[in-house]
Enzyme design. Structure first.
Site, short mmCIF file in Angstrom:
data_model
loop_
_atom_site.label_atom_id
_atom_site.label_comp_id
_atom_site.label_asym_id
_atom_site.label_seq_id
_atom_site.Cartn_x
_atom_site.Cartn_y
_atom_site.Cartn_z
N GLY A 102 12.21 10.03 -33.45
CA GLY A 102 11.34 10.80 -34.33
C GLY A 102 10.89 12.08 -33.64
O GLY A 102 11.52 12.57 -32.71
N ARG A 103 9.78 12.62 -34.11
CA ARG A 103 9.25 13.86 -33.55
C ARG A 103 8.46 13.61 -32.27
O ARG A 103 8.32 14.51 -31.44
CB ARG A 103 8.34 14.55 -34.57
CG ARG A 103 9.03 14.92 -35.87
CD ARG A 103 10.08 16.01 -35.71
NE ARG A 103 9.56 17.24 -35.19
CZ ARG A 103 9.02 18.21 -35.91
NH1 ARG A 103 8.95 18.09 -37.21
NH2 ARG A 103 8.58 19.29 -35.35
N GLU A 110 9.40 14.75 -28.59
CA GLU A 110 9.31 16.17 -28.25
C GLU A 110 8.08 16.46 -27.39
O GLU A 110 8.15 17.24 -26.45
CB GLU A 110 9.21 17.03 -29.52
CG GLU A 110 10.45 17.08 -30.34
CD GLU A 110 10.25 17.91 -31.61
OE1 GLU A 110 9.11 18.34 -31.90
OE2 GLU A 110 11.24 18.12 -32.32
N CYS A 156 17.73 7.29 -30.92
CA CYS A 156 17.63 8.60 -31.55
C CYS A 156 17.06 9.63 -30.57
O CYS A 156 17.59 9.81 -29.48
CB CYS A 156 16.81 8.47 -32.83
SG CYS A 156 17.07 9.79 -34.02
N HIS A 157 15.95 10.29 -30.92
CA HIS A 157 15.36 11.30 -30.06
C HIS A 157 14.60 10.71 -28.88
O HIS A 157 14.09 11.45 -28.04
CB HIS A 157 14.45 12.22 -30.88
CG HIS A 157 15.19 13.16 -31.76
ND1 HIS A 157 15.75 12.76 -32.96
CD2 HIS A 157 15.48 14.47 -31.63
CE1 HIS A 157 16.35 13.79 -33.54
NE2 HIS A 157 16.20 14.84 -32.75
N TYR A 200 20.59 10.67 -31.05
CA TYR A 200 20.91 11.48 -32.20
C TYR A 200 21.83 12.61 -31.70
O TYR A 200 21.58 13.19 -30.63
CB TYR A 200 19.63 12.05 -32.85
CG TYR A 200 19.93 12.75 -34.14
CD1 TYR A 200 20.33 12.03 -35.26
CD2 TYR A 200 19.85 14.12 -34.23
CE1 TYR A 200 20.62 12.67 -36.45
CE2 TYR A 200 20.14 14.77 -35.42
CZ TYR A 200 20.54 14.03 -36.52
OH TYR A 200 20.86 14.67 -37.70
#
Length: 187
Positions: free
Chosen positions: A88-89, A92, A118-119, A138
């Site tokens: 997800g975000r 980051e 993923c991320h 991802y």
């Protein structure tokens, strides 16, 4: 023997990649402590739903509200048998937190199972733990994995790859393979 898993998550974590492993691991007898920097047990994280709808990248919609069940400031990674890093975000900004990176490094130095999806690989790259390791993520994270010295695994979106005690996958459609491979690492 029951195993205790640390899940490091945060605001706008991917909904499925947080909720599904949290619930599935608990259903299989694992104790999962979900934490976020600067938050305590009972605090919440908003989630984001990433979907694959035929566009050049995923779409993003507001998801659920995920309630944390442990306090980040009280976490001692030595007390945990494994680590889960949802995507997800959140990765980051989580990758900018020195305490998060130190926790991640602990699991690799202690040779404990780690699952990232993923991320979530962005946290692994920032922690400097991918040198010489095979890692899926991802596809947009592939350059980061390679720059961190990892070998990016180009696998189907519903598959996962295990390299030693590291289990990675490209996105939430891989949950069955990803969680099965992760749980197999525990005696």
């Amino acid at each position: 023997m029951a195993h205790t898993i640390l899940m490091i998550t945060g605001d706008y974590t991917e909904d499925y990649e947080t909720m599904v492993p949290f619930q599935a691991l608990a259903a299989c007898g694992f104790t999962v402590h979900a934490v976020c920097p600067d938050k305590a047990a009972g605090d919440t994280c908003p989630t984001a739903i990433h979907d694959f709808e035929g566009d050049q990248t995923y779409s993003e919609k507001r998801g659920h509200t995920f309630t944390l069940n442990a306090t980040f400031a009280e976490v001692n990674p030595a007390d945990y048998d494994g680590l889960v890093l949802p995507g997800g975000r959140a990765p980051e900004y989580l990758r900018l937190n020195p305490a998060v990176l130190d926790m991640v490094r602990h699991f690799f130095e202690a040779d404990k199972p780690v699952a990232a999806i993923c991320h979530g690989a962005q946290i692994l790259t920032a922690a400097g733990v991918l040198d010489g390791r095979i890692c899926s993520a991802y596809p947009a994270c592939a350059p980061e994995v390679r720059r961190a010295g990892g070998q990016y695994a180009e696998i189907a979106v519903d598959d996962a790859v295990t390299d030693g005690k590291l289990v990675t996958a490209p996105a939430w459609p891989a949950h069955p393979a990803w969680l099965r491979q992760f749980m197999a690492l525990f005696p």
